[in-house]
Design a protein around this motif. Structure first.
Motif, mmCIF file in Angstrom:
data_model
loop_
_atom_site.group_PDB
_atom_site.id
_atom_site.type_symbol
_atom_site.label_atom_id
_atom_site.label_comp_id
_atom_site.label_asym_id
_atom_site.label_seq_id
_atom_site.Cartn_x
_atom_site.Cartn_y
_atom_site.Cartn_z
ATOM 1 N N LYS A 109 0.830 -1.195 0.000
ATOM 2 C CA LYS A 109 0.000 0.000 0.000
ATOM 3 C C LYS A 109 0.868 1.249 0.000
ATOM 4 O O LYS A 109 1.941 1.271 0.588
ATOM 5 N N ALA A 137 1.805 4.827 1.354
ATOM 6 C CA ALA A 137 1.790 5.305 2.744
ATOM 7 C C ALA A 137 0.496 6.038 3.080
ATOM 8 O O ALA A 137 -0.056 5.871 4.171
ATOM 9 N N THR A 197 -2.314 3.642 3.850
ATOM 10 C CA THR A 197 -2.139 3.062 5.179
ATOM 11 C C THR A 197 -2.600 4.040 6.245
ATOM 12 O O THR A 197 -3.344 3.677 7.159
ATOM 13 N N VAL A 198 -2.187 5.305 6.126
ATOM 14 C CA VAL A 198 -2.579 6.329 7.089
ATOM 15 C C VAL A 198 -4.088 6.528 7.063
ATOM 16 O O VAL A 198 -4.730 6.625 8.112
ATOM 17 N N ILE A 209 -5.682 3.768 8.970
ATOM 18 C CA ILE A 209 -5.460 3.930 10.414
ATOM 19 C C ILE A 209 -6.421 4.979 10.973
ATOM 20 O O ILE A 209 -7.066 4.758 12.004
ATOM 21 N N GLU A 251 3.202 0.319 15.657
ATOM 22 C CA GLU A 251 3.496 0.353 14.223
ATOM 23 C C GLU A 251 2.570 1.291 13.464
ATOM 24 O O GLU A 251 2.944 1.865 12.435
ATOM 25 N N GLU A 252 1.342 1.496 13.974
ATOM 26 C CA GLU A 252 0.426 2.457 13.344
ATOM 27 C C GLU A 252 0.892 3.891 13.613
ATOM 28 O O GLU A 252 0.868 4.737 12.713
ATOM 29 N N SER A 277 3.939 4.735 14.183
ATOM 30 C CA SER A 277 5.154 4.876 13.377
ATOM 31 C C SER A 277 4.819 5.146 11.914
ATOM 32 O O SER A 277 5.457 5.989 11.265
ATOM 33 N N ALA A 278 3.809 4.470 11.376
ATOM 34 C CA ALA A 278 3.396 4.685 9.983
ATOM 35 C C ALA A 278 2.909 6.119 9.788
ATOM 36 O O ALA A 278 3.239 6.764 8.785
ATOM 37 N N LEU A 279 2.143 6.622 10.744
ATOM 38 C CA LEU A 279 1.654 7.999 10.675
ATOM 39 C C LEU A 279 2.832 8.981 10.730
ATOM 40 O O LEU A 279 2.914 9.910 9.924
ATOM 41 N N ASN A 310 5.987 8.413 9.930
ATOM 42 C CA ASN A 310 6.772 8.304 8.695
ATOM 43 C C ASN A 310 6.094 9.017 7.535
ATOM 44 O O ASN A 310 6.743 9.687 6.734
ATOM 45 N N TRP A 311 4.778 8.891 7.439
ATOM 46 C CA TRP A 311 4.026 9.547 6.362
ATOM 47 C C TRP A 311 4.200 11.067 6.459
ATOM 48 O O TRP A 311 4.437 11.743 5.452
#
Length: 117
Positions: free
Chosen positions: A5, A7, A10-11, A14, A79-80, A82-84, A86-87
């Protein structure tokens, strides 16, 4: 294999799972903030500051645990978060959509013929 996906997707997933119920679903406007899934608007309204998660109000509230509110049992996983983060660090870009090129039958035949030759 399935393509990973983007980024922003994914955000968006979430935010839908953890925020949308109170901040958007069926017109919910808790805190005057009913556009949590509109990634572009999050940036325009300065809820997200591209490249700077520590100055982004949305991320700061999630990272310090005040959002979702403490009584909400379904918390964001590390990890969620972290994904936010990183985005946001990567510029908070929204999902890219790409249209497949359109070919006429003649053009398609030429491409196939050239490939076969």
């Amino acid at each position: 294999a399935e393509e990973p996906k983007h980024a922003a997707e994914t955000v968006s997933d979430i935010l839908k799972q953890h925020c949308y119920r109170c901040h958007g679903e069926q017109g919910s406007v808790e805190g005057g903030f009913n556009y949590v899934q509109d990634l572009e608007r999050l940036v325009q309204r300065r809820k997200v500051i591209p490249n700077d998660p520590n100055k982004s109000p949305l991320f700061k509230r999630i990272a310090d645990g005040t959002m979702p509110p403490p009584e909400v049992k379904d918390r964001l996983k590390p990890e969620e978060i972290s994904a936010l983060k990183n985005w946001i660090q990567e510029g908070a870009k929204r999902t890219e959509t790409r249209k497949a090129p359109q070919f006429s039958q003649v053009e398609l035949n030429e491409i196939l013929l050239n490939d076969l030759e």
